[in-house]
Design a protein around this motif. Structure first.
Motif, PDB file in Angstrom:
ATOM      1  N   MET A   1       0.847  -1.185   0.000  1.00 57.83           N
ATOM      2  CA  MET A   1       0.000   0.000   0.000  1.00 57.83           C
ATOM      3  C   MET A   1       0.888   1.243   0.000  1.00 57.83           C
ATOM      4  O   MET A   1       1.695   1.444   0.907  1.00 57.83           O
ATOM      5  N   GLN A   2       0.759   2.084  -1.009  1.00 57.25           N
ATOM      6  CA  GLN A   2       1.528   3.312  -1.118  1.00 57.25           C
ATOM      7  C   GLN A   2       0.762   4.442  -0.433  1.00 57.25           C
ATOM      8  O   GLN A   2      -0.339   4.774  -0.844  1.00 57.25           O
ATOM      9  N   THR A   3       1.345   4.994   0.619  1.00 57.42           N
ATOM     10  CA  THR A   3       0.707   6.099   1.331  1.00 57.42           C
ATOM     11  C   THR A   3       1.617   7.312   1.322  1.00 57.42           C
ATOM     12  O   THR A   3       2.821   7.201   1.093  1.00 57.42           O
ATOM     13  N   ARG A   4       1.003   8.461   1.586  1.00 57.68           N
ATOM     14  CA  ARG A   4       1.754   9.714   1.669  1.00 57.68           C
ATOM     15  C   ARG A   4       1.362  10.434   2.954  1.00 57.68           C
ATOM     16  O   ARG A   4       0.273  10.235   3.486  1.00 57.68           O
ATOM     17  N   ILE A   5       2.269  11.253   3.411  1.00 58.98           N
ATOM     18  CA  ILE A   5       1.982  12.105   4.562  1.00 58.98           C
ATOM     19  C   ILE A   5       1.380  13.397   4.020  1.00 58.98           C
ATOM     20  O   ILE A   5       1.860  13.944   3.036  1.00 58.98           O
ATOM     21  N   ALA A   6       0.326  13.852   4.660  1.00 61.70           N
ATOM     22  CA  ALA A   6      -0.332  15.082   4.209  1.00 61.70           C
ATOM     23  C   ALA A   6      -0.697  15.957   5.398  1.00 61.70           C
ATOM     24  O   ALA A   6      -0.953  15.464   6.499  1.00 61.70           O
ATOM     25  N   LEU A   7      -0.713  17.238   5.143  1.00 62.38           N
ATOM     26  CA  LEU A   7      -1.193  18.221   6.105  1.00 62.38           C
ATOM     27  C   LEU A   7      -2.386  18.920   5.468  1.00 62.38           C
ATOM     28  O   LEU A   7      -2.267  19.448   4.364  1.00 62.38           O
ATOM     29  N   ILE A   8      -3.515  18.879   6.146  1.00 63.33           N
ATOM     30  CA  ILE A   8      -4.703  19.577   5.669  1.00 63.33           C
ATOM     31  C   ILE A   8      -4.974  20.721   6.631  1.00 63.33           C
ATOM     32  O   ILE A   8      -5.123  20.516   7.832  1.00 63.33           O
ATOM     33  N   GLY A   9      -4.993  21.927   6.086  1.00 64.40           N
ATOM     34  CA  GLY A   9      -5.324  23.124   6.857  1.00 64.40           C
ATOM     35  C   GLY A   9      -6.778  23.485   6.606  1.00 64.40           C
ATOM     36  O   GLY A   9      -7.213  23.566   5.459  1.00 64.40           O
ATOM     37  N   ILE A  10      -7.522  23.675   7.684  1.00 64.62           N
ATOM     38  CA  ILE A  10      -8.960  23.947   7.588  1.00 64.62           C
ATOM     39  C   ILE A  10      -9.263  25.230   8.353  1.00 64.62           C
ATOM     40  O   ILE A  10      -8.858  25.372   9.506  1.00 64.62           O
ATOM     41  N   ILE A  11      -9.976  26.149   7.708  1.00 59.36           N
ATOM     42  CA  ILE A  11     -10.472  27.337   8.396  1.00 59.36           C
ATOM     43  C   ILE A  11     -11.987  27.307   8.322  1.00 59.36           C
ATOM     44  O   ILE A  11     -12.555  27.276   7.227  1.00 59.36           O
ATOM     45  N   ILE A  12     -12.611  27.268   9.491  1.00 56.37           N
ATOM     46  CA  ILE A  12     -14.069  27.262   9.569  1.00 56.37           C
ATOM     47  C   ILE A  12     -14.507  28.690   9.847  1.00 56.37           C
ATOM     48  O   ILE A  12     -14.356  29.193  10.955  1.00 56.37           O
ATOM     49  N   GLU A  13     -15.028  29.338   8.812  1.00 51.99           N
ATOM     50  CA  GLU A  13     -15.444  30.735   8.932  1.00 51.99           C
ATOM     51  C   GLU A  13     -16.875  30.862   9.440  1.00 51.99           C
ATOM     52  O   GLU A  13     -17.255  31.918   9.953  1.00 51.99           O
ATOM     53  N   ASP A  14     -17.658  29.819   9.261  1.00 52.14           N
ATOM     54  CA  ASP A  14     -19.037  29.788   9.753  1.00 52.14           C
ATOM     55  C   ASP A  14     -19.141  28.605  10.701  1.00 52.14           C
ATOM     56  O   ASP A  14     -19.207  27.452  10.274  1.00 52.14           O
ATOM     57  N   THR A  15     -19.139  28.875  12.000  1.00 53.51           N
ATOM     58  CA  THR A  15     -19.036  27.815  13.001  1.00 53.51           C
ATOM     59  C   THR A  15     -20.222  26.855  13.009  1.00 53.51           C
ATOM     60  O   THR A  15     -20.134  25.803  13.627  1.00 53.51           O
ATOM     61  N   LYS A  16     -21.296  27.178  12.315  1.00 46.71           N
ATOM     62  CA  LYS A  16     -22.409  26.223  12.264  1.00 46.71           C
ATOM     63  C   LYS A  16     -22.032  24.976  11.460  1.00 46.71           C
ATOM     64  O   LYS A  16     -22.722  23.970  11.529  1.00 46.71           O
TER      65      LYS A  16
END
Length: 83
Positions: A1-16
């Motif tokens: 299984m070929q996997t990669r390391i990733a960083l996902i940046g998330i900004i929640i501008e509407d907290t709902k």
């Protein structure tokens, strides 16, 4: 299984939409290495960094689902090499 390391940046501008973001992260929880959330109360937003070890398709799927949520901005960075 070929996997990669990733960083996902998330900004929640509407907290709902925070609950939907958390549900998606829970769904992909087996791939998550670490997560850090920072509530920025003065601006009324939440910032989340998620580090994953997964196949590129899985990373793209999560990132795409998050990006489809209104009030949520997402950017992903993937490692150049896979293992």
């Amino acid at each position: 299984m070929q996997t990669r390391i990733a960083l996902i940046g998330i900004i929640i501008e509407d907290t709902k939409y925070a609950e939907q973001v958390n549900e998606l992260l829970h769904e992909y929880g087996s791939y998550i290495i670490g997560r850090m959330g920072v509530p920025y109360r003065e601006r009324g937003i939440n910032i989340i960094s998620v580090v994953l070890d997964a196949k590129e398709d899985t990373i793209n799927s999560l990132s795409g689902k998050l990006g489809m949520l209104k009030g949520v901005s997402v950017k992903s960075i993937l490692s150049k090499t896979s293992q």
